[in-house]
Design an enzyme around this catalytic site. Structure first.
Site, mmCIF file in Angstrom:
data_model
loop_
_atom_site.group_PDB
_atom_site.id
_atom_site.type_symbol
_atom_site.label_atom_id
_atom_site.label_comp_id
_atom_site.label_asym_id
_atom_site.label_seq_id
_atom_site.Cartn_x
_atom_site.Cartn_y
_atom_site.Cartn_z
ATOM 1 C CE LYS A 214 -11.766 -30.600 -37.067
ATOM 2 N NZ LYS A 214 -10.450 -29.973 -36.876
ATOM 3 N NE ARG A 248 -13.240 -25.772 -31.829
ATOM 4 C CZ ARG A 248 -14.019 -26.047 -32.863
ATOM 5 N NH1 ARG A 248 -13.910 -27.215 -33.492
ATOM 6 N NH2 ARG A 248 -14.900 -25.156 -33.302
#
Length: 268
Positions: A214, A248
């Protein structure tokens, strides 16, 4: 906790949710797995590398993403879910915040609903989750990163998500919470919540940490999405140390190894 046919020992291990984006535009792997053969091959690779759940997503949720219709999203995800069910014995998560997509995915065999809006966008998502007795992951999110007291407001927001789930009769032992790194937060707030994940334990639900590749990692290291594995691994170690039950991730093998090493150290 039971997800699909699998029991998860959340007190003693951090499990891996492997990301399978069947989209043309996801921020780090868009277009790689948006045909059935490629999706199945990647699923097989992730299972071999240590994935415990496969998270299927049909719409990118990266900043500035293009919202697609429910019909198009359903056409992307349901054949993949059905094919994974036919070929592999692993729980499947559907990454969506739309009621119609949730229903179609659950009918196709999904075992967990992973909602980036924590049931706040579409009440039907909670309704269908309860109807199919599926597990769910409720993520913290806001339209704008504006808070009076970030940590206090963060907990209040998640309590609202939990209330929606319980009102819809989702079972307590089917709820997972996600701090929502990269959603409704500034760069500094993303770092803060990763560093203070322990505040989520007061809610008494398992925690899923989703930081893989991210922007908070890209901004910190000044690296593109495909060079953020080391930064992701650092957050995974912190997640394990802070008591997260799931991560995740895109890079399953590397994360599985670092979880094993971290847990070995913590067990002594």
């Amino acid at each position: 906790m039971r997800i699909g046919k699998k029991d998860f020992d959340l007190n003693n291990h951090c499990y891996i949710m492997g990301i399978l984006n069947v989209t043309p535009d996801s921020f780090s792997d868009g277009g790689k797995f948006n045909n059935l053969d490629a999706a199945l091959k990647h699923t097989e690779e992730m299972i071999r590398d240590g994935a415990d759940i496969i998270d299927v997503g049909g719409e990118s949720t990266r900043p500035g993403h293009v919202v697609i219709s429910e019909e198009e999203e359903i056409s992307r995800v349901t054949p993949v879910i059905e094919a994974i069910k036919r070929n592999f014995d692993i729980p499947i998560s559907i990454d969506t915040y739309k009621g119609a997509v949730t229903l179609a995915a659950l009918q196709a065999g999904a075992d967990l609903v992973n909602d980036i809006w924590g049931f706040k966008h579409d009440s039907k998502v909670a309704e269908y989750t309860a109807r199919y007795e599926a597990a769910c992951c409720l993520m913290h999110n806001r339209n704008e990163a504006v808070y009076e007291n970030f940590q206090k407001d963060f907990i209040t927001d998640l309590q609202e998500c939990i209330a929606i789930a319980k009102k819809a009769n989702v079972a307590d032992d089917k709820i997972i919470l996600d701090p929502g790194v990269g959603f409704g937060k500034t760069y500094e707030l993303n770092l803060e919540i990763i560093n203070h994940l322990e505040i989520m334990h007061e809610l008494n639900y398992p925690i899923l940490l989703g930081t893989s590749r991210k922007s908070v990692i890209g901004l910190t290291l000044d690296l593109p999405a495909d060079e953020r594995v080391e930064g992701t691994l650092a957050t995974t170690v912190i997640g394990v140390m802070k008591g997260c039950s799931f991560v995740r991730v895109h890079d399953v093998k590397e994360n599985a190894r670092i979880i094993k090493m971290t847990e070995a150290i913590l067990a002594r």
